[in-house]
Design an enzyme around this catalytic site. Structure first.
Site, PDB file in Angstrom:
ATOM      1  N   GLU A  43       0.823  -1.209   0.000  1.00  0.00           N
ATOM      2  CA  GLU A  43       0.000   0.000   0.000  1.00  0.00           C
ATOM      3  C   GLU A  43       0.862   1.267   0.000  1.00  0.00           C
ATOM      4  O   GLU A  43       1.836   1.361   0.741  1.00  0.00           O
ATOM      5  CB  GLU A  43      -0.919   0.009   1.231  1.00  0.00           C
ATOM      6  N   LYS A 116     -10.113   2.643  -2.238  1.00  0.00           N
ATOM      7  CA  LYS A 116     -10.302   2.089  -0.901  1.00  0.00           C
ATOM      8  C   LYS A 116     -11.636   2.537  -0.312  1.00  0.00           C
ATOM      9  O   LYS A 116     -11.936   3.736  -0.245  1.00  0.00           O
ATOM     10  CB  LYS A 116      -9.143   2.532  -0.016  1.00  0.00           C
ATOM     11  N   CYS A 153      -5.817  -2.775   2.442  1.00  0.00           N
ATOM     12  CA  CYS A 153      -5.515  -2.679   3.865  1.00  0.00           C
ATOM     13  C   CYS A 153      -6.746  -2.768   4.762  1.00  0.00           C
ATOM     14  O   CYS A 153      -7.244  -3.855   4.998  1.00  0.00           O
ATOM     15  CB  CYS A 153      -4.698  -1.420   4.151  1.00  0.00           C
TER      16      CYS A 153
END
Length: 294
Positions: A43, A116, A153
């Site tokens: 990431e 995300k 994540c």
């Protein structure tokens, strides 16, 4: 039997972005030399993990997509004829930024992107200051080697995200990641955190009958504000098969490039043995769309 060789790049970064990018290029080439068809980066891999503080000047790190950085990685994907999963700080418009994964196909074209969806806001992880939640949804990215369920994540803690990707045909779940320890945590607490992280993602593999890959950064990154002792990113990048079985795992404290062979034919067999998707009670899951059930 359908097998894909996947390279996982677990890297330690510095404050020098050019050096980080050049190192990433070398690590990508190393994975290719080992036989990788698909390479996955961690990431926000171009820079340090800048979300440890809230600093408006750090928005200058963001770039448009497409932009100079996507051109760089597109050229690498085309040069090595690989599918490449990257993780970038996207400037969508003035004042509008995302944490975005961009996937390049073997010809260097952008196969797709994922913004995300779950944005954390915890001490040393002040991502809500920088990132607008994604609006693309949970859509697998079609590539020349298959359909990739790319998440990022904090998304890895949410079984709903993994499930929707699987229901939409994702053949692999992929999580570029930046997560680690605060030095004041006890060793027992550190172990609990790491094990919870691994267990959650192995569970996604089991529940959905597909492989899961997590690629985490590694090394200590100081807190610029000096309010904390910084983050010791715990590495442990890993790949598991559709029954949660470990296929490859990196260590805690050093950079590593690891190669794993994914047998995607096995996913079909596992789903026949354990038909979890068949037995879902979709007529009784309305409550999942509620914040809380009293």
């Amino acid at each position: 039997m359908r097998v894909i060789n996947v390279g996982l790049v677990q890297q330690t970064n510095s404050s020098n972005i050019s050096e980080n990018i050049n190192l990433l290029a070398n690590n990508i080439e190393d994975c290719v030399e080992k036989g990788a068809h698909l390479v996955i980066l961690q990431e926000l891999h171009n820079s340090l993990y800048f979300c440890q503080t809230e600093n408006p000047s750090l928005f200058d790190l963001a770039e448009t997509i497409p932009g100079p950085t996507t051109t760089f990685y597109a050229d690498l994907a085309a040069k090595f004829k690989i599918v490449l999963v990257t993780s970038l700080f996207e400037k969508r418009a003035p004042g509008l930024y995302h944490n975005t994964a961009v996937v390049f196909d073997k010809d260097g074209s952008i196969a797709g992107k994922y913004r995300k969806m779950h944005i954390p806001d915890d001490p040393a992880y002040y991502e809500k200051f920088y990132f607008t939640p994604g609006d693309i949804g949970f859509e697998p990215i079609h590539t020349s080697i298959g359909k990739l369920g790319v998440l990022i994540c904090w998304d890895q803690w949410y079984p709903e995200a993994a499930r929707i990707m699987a229901l939409k045909g994702a053949e692999i779940l992929i999580y570029p990641t930046a997560i680690g320890w605060e030095s004041t945590d006890s060793e027992d607490e550190k172990n609990r955190q790491l094990n919870a992280w691994i267990i959650s993602q192995r569970a996604h593999a089991v529940a959905n009958g597909i492989p899961v890959i997590a690629v985490n950064r590694v090394g200590h990154e100081p807190d610029p504000s000096k309010q904390t002792n910084g983050i010791q990113f715990w590495g442990n990048s890993f790949a598991v098969g559709p029954q949660g079985e470990f296929l490859a795992q990196a260590g805690n404290y050093k950079p590593e490039n690891i190669l794993v062979a994914l047998n995607l034919t096995r996913s079909e067999n596992v789903r026949r043995w354990w038909p979890f998707l068949r037995d879902r009670r979709i007529d009784k899951y309305e409550g999942l769309t509620k914040r809380f059930l009293d």
